[in-house]
Design a protein around this motif. Structure first.
Motif, PDB file in Angstrom:
ATOM      1  N   UNK A 221      17.018  26.243  61.786  1.00 48.13           N
ATOM      2  CA  UNK A 221      15.254  25.604  61.198  1.00 48.13           C
ATOM      3  C   UNK A 221      16.033  26.317  59.608  1.00 48.13           C
ATOM      4  N   UNK A 222      17.424  27.367  59.828  1.00 46.35           N
ATOM      5  CA  UNK A 222      17.656  28.446  58.731  1.00 46.35           C
ATOM      6  C   UNK A 222      18.887  27.775  57.770  1.00 46.35           C
ATOM      7  N   UNK A 223      19.284  26.534  58.641  1.00 46.39           N
ATOM      8  CA  UNK A 223      20.377  25.886  57.779  1.00 46.39           C
ATOM      9  C   UNK A 223      19.472  24.329  56.932  1.00 46.39           C
ATOM     10  N   UNK A 224      18.227  24.252  57.461  1.00 43.70           N
ATOM     11  CA  UNK A 224      17.590  23.165  56.849  1.00 43.70           C
ATOM     12  C   UNK A 224      16.994  23.721  55.518  1.00 43.70           C
ATOM     13  N   UNK A 225      16.993  23.076  54.815  1.00 43.49           N
ATOM     14  CA  UNK A 225      16.825  23.540  52.452  1.00 43.49           C
ATOM     15  C   UNK A 225      16.130  22.921  52.782  1.00 43.49           C
ATOM     16  N   UNK A 226      16.035  21.604  52.538  1.00 41.95           N
ATOM     17  CA  UNK A 226      15.454  20.570  52.337  1.00 41.95           C
ATOM     18  C   UNK A 226      13.879  20.092  53.362  1.00 41.95           C
ATOM     19  N   UNK A 227      12.818  20.619  51.922  1.00 42.94           N
ATOM     20  CA  UNK A 227      11.538  20.261  53.463  1.00 42.94           C
ATOM     21  C   UNK A 227      11.737  18.589  54.809  1.00 42.94           C
ATOM     22  N   UNK A 228      12.552  17.883  53.917  1.00 40.61           N
ATOM     23  CA  UNK A 228      12.630  16.437  55.132  1.00 40.61           C
ATOM     24  C   UNK A 228      13.627  16.347  56.186  1.00 40.61           C
ATOM     25  N   UNK A 229      14.182  17.093  55.294  1.00 40.74           N
ATOM     26  CA  UNK A 229      15.376  17.391  56.450  1.00 40.74           C
ATOM     27  C   UNK A 229      15.164  17.803  58.412  1.00 40.74           C
ATOM     28  N   UNK A 230      15.657  17.588  58.654  1.00 39.96           N
ATOM     29  CA  UNK A 230      14.803  18.476  60.690  1.00 39.96           C
ATOM     30  C   UNK A 230      15.403  18.756  60.434  1.00 39.96           C
ATOM     31  N   UNK A 231      14.448  20.043  61.376  1.00 37.31           N
ATOM     32  CA  UNK A 231      15.919  21.128  61.960  1.00 37.31           C
ATOM     33  C   UNK A 231      16.407  21.029  63.089  1.00 37.31           C
ATOM     34  N   UNK A 232      18.036  21.092  63.321  1.00 42.87           N
ATOM     35  CA  UNK A 232      18.491  20.738  64.801  1.00 42.87           C
ATOM     36  C   UNK A 232      17.870  22.165  65.873  1.00 42.87           C
ATOM     37  N   UNK A 233      17.938  21.016  66.991  1.00 43.46           N
ATOM     38  CA  UNK A 233      17.626  21.665  68.568  1.00 43.46           C
ATOM     39  C   UNK A 233      18.492  21.293  69.433  1.00 43.46           C
ATOM     40  N   UNK A 234      19.118  22.953  69.812  1.00 46.89           N
ATOM     41  CA  UNK A 234      20.120  22.835  70.752  1.00 46.89           C
ATOM     42  C   UNK A 234      19.509  23.225  72.025  1.00 46.89           C
ATOM     43  N   UNK A 235      19.632  22.460  72.935  1.00 43.33           N
ATOM     44  CA  UNK A 235      18.748  22.988  74.571  1.00 43.33           C
ATOM     45  C   UNK A 235      19.544  23.988  75.246  1.00 43.33           C
ATOM     46  N   UNK A 236      19.021  24.369  75.890  1.00 43.53           N
ATOM     47  CA  UNK A 236      19.878  25.465  76.738  1.00 43.53           C
ATOM     48  C   UNK A 236      20.490  25.292  78.559  1.00 43.53           C
ATOM     49  N   UNK A 237      21.213  24.489  78.285  1.00 41.65           N
ATOM     50  CA  UNK A 237      21.295  23.551  79.685  1.00 41.65           C
ATOM     51  C   UNK A 237      21.112  24.635  80.451  1.00 41.65           C
ATOM     52  N   UNK A 238      21.623  25.720  81.225  1.00 40.20           N
ATOM     53  CA  UNK A 238      21.504  26.748  82.856  1.00 40.20           C
ATOM     54  C   UNK A 238      19.618  26.509  83.166  1.00 40.20           C
ATOM     55  N   UNK A 239      20.282  27.424  84.078  1.00 42.69           N
ATOM     56  CA  UNK A 239      18.065  27.831  84.064  1.00 42.69           C
ATOM     57  C   UNK A 239      18.178  29.120  83.545  1.00 42.69           C
ATOM     58  N   UNK A 240      16.370  28.833  82.940  1.00 40.64           N
ATOM     59  CA  UNK A 240      16.056  29.953  82.437  1.00 40.64           C
ATOM     60  C   UNK A 240      15.544  31.021  83.296  1.00 40.64           C
ATOM     61  N   UNK A 241      16.934  31.728  82.361  1.00 38.25           N
ATOM     62  CA  UNK A 241      17.043  33.270  82.775  1.00 38.25           C
ATOM     63  C   UNK A 241      16.882  34.344  81.623  1.00 38.25           C
ATOM     64  N   UNK A 242      16.911  35.743  82.192  1.00 38.96           N
ATOM     65  CA  UNK A 242      16.673  36.428  81.009  1.00 38.96           C
ATOM     66  C   UNK A 242      18.967  36.577  80.006  1.00 38.96           C
ATOM     67  N   UNK A 243      19.284  36.425  81.793  1.00 37.64           N
ATOM     68  CA  UNK A 243      20.746  36.595  81.040  1.00 37.64           C
ATOM     69  C   UNK A 243      21.331  35.386  80.242  1.00 37.64           C
ATOM     70  N   UNK A 244      20.976  34.405  80.675  1.00 42.45           N
ATOM     71  CA  UNK A 244      20.909  32.949  80.237  1.00 42.45           C
ATOM     72  C   UNK A 244      20.256  32.713  79.016  1.00 42.45           C
ATOM     73  N   UNK A 245      19.455  32.796  78.680  1.00 40.69           N
ATOM     74  CA  UNK A 245      18.528  32.677  77.225  1.00 40.69           C
ATOM     75  C   UNK A 245      19.679  33.617  76.256  1.00 40.69           C
ATOM     76  N   UNK A 246      19.558  35.498  76.861  1.00 44.21           N
ATOM     77  CA  UNK A 246      20.514  36.136  75.998  1.00 44.21           C
ATOM     78  C   UNK A 246      21.982  35.721  75.743  1.00 44.21           C
ATOM     79  N   UNK A 247      22.682  34.429  76.302  1.00 45.17           N
ATOM     80  CA  UNK A 247      23.492  34.008  76.629  1.00 45.17           C
ATOM     81  C   UNK A 247      23.601  33.182  75.739  1.00 45.17           C
ATOM     82  N   UNK A 248      22.936  32.291  75.569  1.00 45.43           N
ATOM     83  CA  UNK A 248      22.279  31.247  74.991  1.00 45.43           C
ATOM     84  C   UNK A 248      22.162  31.635  72.615  1.00 45.43           C
ATOM     85  N   UNK A 249      21.281  32.546  73.401  1.00 42.26           N
ATOM     86  CA  UNK A 249      20.910  33.156  71.735  1.00 42.26           C
ATOM     87  C   UNK A 249      22.460  33.845  70.741  1.00 42.26           C
TER      88      UNK A 249
END
Length: 838
Positions: A221-249
């Motif tokens: 959302x930080x890169x969406x500077x206009x109100x009509x511009x959507x926030x790009x979304x990137x999904x975490x492809x790995x199973x959801x664990x603390x380490x995979x979330x840290x790696x994704x972020x």
């Protein structure tokens, strides 16, 4: 964020991960308090504790005590102590009273109660840690239930901060714990949002996500500077664990494109450190801007899978081929950098996703010169069309044909009685189109999984020409559906797996399906009837007729016979048909069209009652209002003969763009053109179309007006304007008034095959004379015929009129003639190798 702070956050996450994974010597344990008075007197301001009040002797609390004692060490990492308070028997206070004993645990900050938990919600360590952190971070982690709530949060964050949106099927799970632990560390950097609503997860995805698994999306959302511009979304492809979330972020926080000006061997980025490859786009001064745009586009496609760097060849002396445009550096130690020559970004994406592709590309480049020499000496290497070329490339590929029964002359008729419906593919194992269709057919079992009463089979007409002739198969490939006691139905649609599967499913029910009651008609419009089609989404079309409209009803029934297998059609003509049609503001005869599972029903009056008009009207009404153009459906829209207003997109279009274009498409004045869109990610041939329209691929999305049927002019919607109905209408008015200059004009030259075709007839040996059916007759010597019936030399003076029998044999749907061709090729000594799977 500064590099120092970033390293501190990474170190903290690593320590937290280790703390939750590695047993500690002398770690925290469950604290014991002799009485409630003693516990409350010792509470300190700002200190957090999770307390469990229990009678001094309590066997029922033992399982819970074991779990909460195990969680004490994990909670200590977050500043939470776990305390068991022993209640005297005579104590009947709020916490030790009979209604609370063994039933609740209490979370205190100082002497202030934050949250009380029923003990059955704290069933293991994960649930205890997840629920406690959820309570502590109540103001930092937003919980949402609807799409509107999520969009409101996104709108507030646009241009300011990014968002981490997580879906967990239920609270208290290991995935819920991982999200809360990540929020504890990264909550000051990103806004965390949590939901357990499966409907909300589906609303945020264009695919059909598995709601039984946890999902995490990083919203830019930080890169969406206009109100009509959507926030790009990137999904975490790995199973959801603390380490995979840290790696994704960590990956989401890395620069989108890194510009480098030194030896790639010395480059190290966060992607390589986290075990991902790094793709270098080799650039030079003259093409820097275009290369930069390409690198950014590619980086978004590979986000979370690989890093992208822009390497200037003007600043670095690379000892590689000048035509090399891409380099790949893998995280494997000691592996050299691979320099490659690729055609487009799709090949780069394939390269990253398929590790074996690198070796294949290098082998192809090494053999390139040898192949060129072979092509000069061997005309058989010139493929006559793209189907032959594709099959030739994939000839070593194993096809999953285990679930498709092989039929022969011995088991053909007996196998037809084994299932209510038998689908048979008749093909020739040496013929390219047959092998291409066999590849699609091998994917059909996966599409029909769970569909009862359908048997998939195949007959190789190379091996069993007599059986194919017996079943009147004069073209191959041919697909027929057999039902006991009924005439076989021949398939005549597209050869893709989805189209084949849809035809098989729809042919299971009568077309049109006669409905007996109002409830059946309403259920049919909702997609609930018939039951065998209810799990599958098809547009439902219902014809409504009164006793006075028998002519239209008969035409509708005949149209159903023609469209059987291609359209879901029902018919209602009972006494209360007038009430059903009036509900949707039409009078019989009428069509009721239900899209999207019956959420909206459109009433359409029928004025023309001939079968041809009925078929044409049904096909037209089934076209989407704002369709996504694909290779299979493009011919349907070209047949309309209208100009195209087409939106090219690098992926799925945004909800705002879809809403505005849909409003435009529904407008009455806009029925003179086809409003549509094309997803270049799903239909990459669109890149070639754009390169035909423009010298270089423009930035996406791009909206074009193309009149393929008159003049071939291409007009480009101004990129500085947002795609709204009002802006587009204003632009179209200028275009129609002649105030806009076309960006390009398509050539009027005919489209021709890019390569010379095989001359099969020249390669064939003279046919062996067939034995005469009667003694004394002399077989007639005819020139060899092509599948279309033309003579080898095209000599019309000597061409004989075909007999009625041969004409009947050669007439059929699109395909290649079987009779006469297969025997000749079978008699040849020089034959191509058969596919291993056949």
């Amino acid at each position: 964020m500064s590099a120092q702070k970033d390293r501190w956050v990474s170190s903290l996450v690593f320590l937290l991960f280790c703390a939750s994974s590695i047993p500690k010597c002398g770690g925290a344990s469950l604290q014991q308090e002799p009485s409630p008075q003693h516990y409350f007197s010792g509470l300190e301001a700002g200190k957090t504790s999770l307390a469990f009040f229990s009678p001094s002797v309590s066997r029922g609390a033992q399982p819970f005590l074991e779990q909460i004692e195990s969680s004490a060490e994990a909670l200590q990492d977050y500043g939470v102590s776990v305390v068991k308070v022993n209640c005297p028997k005579e104590d009947v206070s709020r916490y030790c009273g009979e209604e609370n004993a063994l039933r609740k645990a209490f979370l205190f900050r100082g002497n202030r109660l934050i949250r009380e938990f029923p003990t059955d919600a704290l069933f293991d360590v994960n649930s205890i840690v997840a629920n406690v952190l959820f309570a502590l971070l109540f103001n930092e982690v937003k919980y949402v239930e609807t799409l509107a709530d999520l969009e409101n949060i996104e709108n507030v964050l646009k241009g300011k901060s990014n968002m981490v949106f997580a879906y967990v099927p239920a609270t208290g799970t290991a995935e819920h714990r991982a999200v809360m632990e990540a929020a504890f560390v990264y909550g000051t950097m990103h806004q965390f949002v949590l939901t357990t609503e499966a409907a909300l997860l589906k609303a945020t995805s264009h695919d059909d996500p598995d709601v039984s698994s946890a999902w995490l999306l990083f919203c830019h959302c930080q890169q969406a500077t206009e109100a009509a511009q959507p926030c790009r979304r990137t999904a975490l492809a790995q199973p959801l664990t603390l380490l995979s979330i840290h790696r994704h972020l960590k990956l989401m926080g890395a620069p989108l494109v890194t510009e480098v000006a030194e030896d790639p061997e010395k480059i190290s980025t966060v992607h390589l450190q986290l075990g991902l490859p790094l793709v270098f786009i080799l650039s030079q001064k003259e093409t820097y801007e275009a290369d930069r745009r390409t690198a950014e586009f590619l980086a978004w496609q590979l986000l979370g899978k690989a890093g992208v760097a822009l390497l200037s060849r003007d600043l670095v002396d690379l000892n590689v081929l000048h035509r090399s445009n891409v380099a790949l550096k893998t995280p494997d130690e000691g592996m050299p950098i691979q320099y490659l020559v690729l055609e487009d970004t799709d090949e780069v994406i394939t390269l990253v996703e398929n590790k074996n592709k690198v070796k294949q590309i290098q082998e192809d480049e090494q053999e390139e010169e040898e192949e060129e020499d072979e092509k000069e000496n061997n005309n058989q290497d010139i493929q006559d069309d793209q189907v032959v070329e594709a099959v030739s490339r994939d000839k070593k590929r194993e096809l999953p044909l285990e679930q498709i029964l092989v039929l022969t002359e011995e088991n053909f008729h007996s196998s037809l009685s084994e299932a209510a419906r038998t689908v048979v593919l008749f093909y020739a194992s040496w013929e390219a189109v047959s092998l291409a269709v066999l590849r699609s057919y091998s994917e059909v079992p996966a599409h029909l999984k769970g569909t009862p009463g359908v048997l998939l089979a195949r007959v190789n007409c190379w091996d069993w020409p007599g059986l194919c002739s017996q079943e009147n198969v004069t073209q191959f490939p041919t697909i027929k559906i057999y039902r006991e006691g009924q005439q076989a139905v021949t398939y005549g649609g597209m050869w893709g797996a989805e189209e084949l599967s849809s035809f098989i499913l729809l042919s299971q029910v009568s077309c049109p399906l006669k409905l007996a009651t109002m409830d059946e008609a309403e259920g049919y419009l909702r997609g609930e009837f018939p039951s065998e089609l209810s799990p599958h989404q098809h547009t439902s079309l219902l014809g409504v007729f009164s006793s006075a409209t028998s002519e239209a009803r008969e035409a509708f029934e005949e149209a159903g016979n023609i469209l059987s297998g291609h359209v879901r059609m029902g018919m209602y003509f009972e006494d209360d048909a007038l009430a059903l049609s009036q509900k949707y503001s039409v009078s019989p005869p009428a069509l009721l069209l239900a899209r999207s599972g019956g959420r909206s029903v459109e009433g359409i009056s029928l004025s023309k009652h001939s079968v041809q008009d009925m078929v044409q009207r049904i096909r037209y009404e089934l076209l989407d209002i704002f369709p996504e153009i694909t290779v299979p459906n493009l011919p349907q829209y070209l047949q309309l003969g209208k100009p195209f207003l087409i939106l090219f997109s690098a992926g799925d279009i945004t909800q705002v763009e879809s809403k505005e274009m849909l409003k435009l498409a529904k407008g009455t004045p806009q029925q003179a053109f086809v409003a549509c869109w094309l997803n270049l990610k799903k239909t990459p041939v669109g890149y070639g179309i754009l390169r035909t329209y423009f010298s270089t691929t423009p930035s996406l999305p791009v909206l074009l007006w193309v009149n393929l049927h008159a003049g071939g002019q291409v007009f480009k919607f101004p990129s500085e304007q947002s795609i709204t109905e009002m802006n587009i209408l204003s632009w179209l008015e200028k275009l129609q008034a002649g105030l806009e200059i076309p960006s390009s004009t398509l050539s009027e030259e005919d489209w021709k095959p890019p390569l010379p075709a095989y001359d099969f007839l020249q390669m064939m040996e003279p046919p062996v004379p067939e034995l005469s059916p009667h003694p004394g007759d002399t077989p007639a010597q005819h020139p060899p015929k092509s599948p279309g019936g033309d003579t080898a030399r095209g000599d019309t003076a000597t061409r004989e009129e075909p007999s009625q029998e041969s004409t009947a044999e050669e007439v059929g749907g699109p395909g290649r003639g079987l009779r006469g061709t297969a025997p000749r090729l079978a008699a040849r000594d020089k034959q191509g190798k058969r596919h291993s799977e056949l």
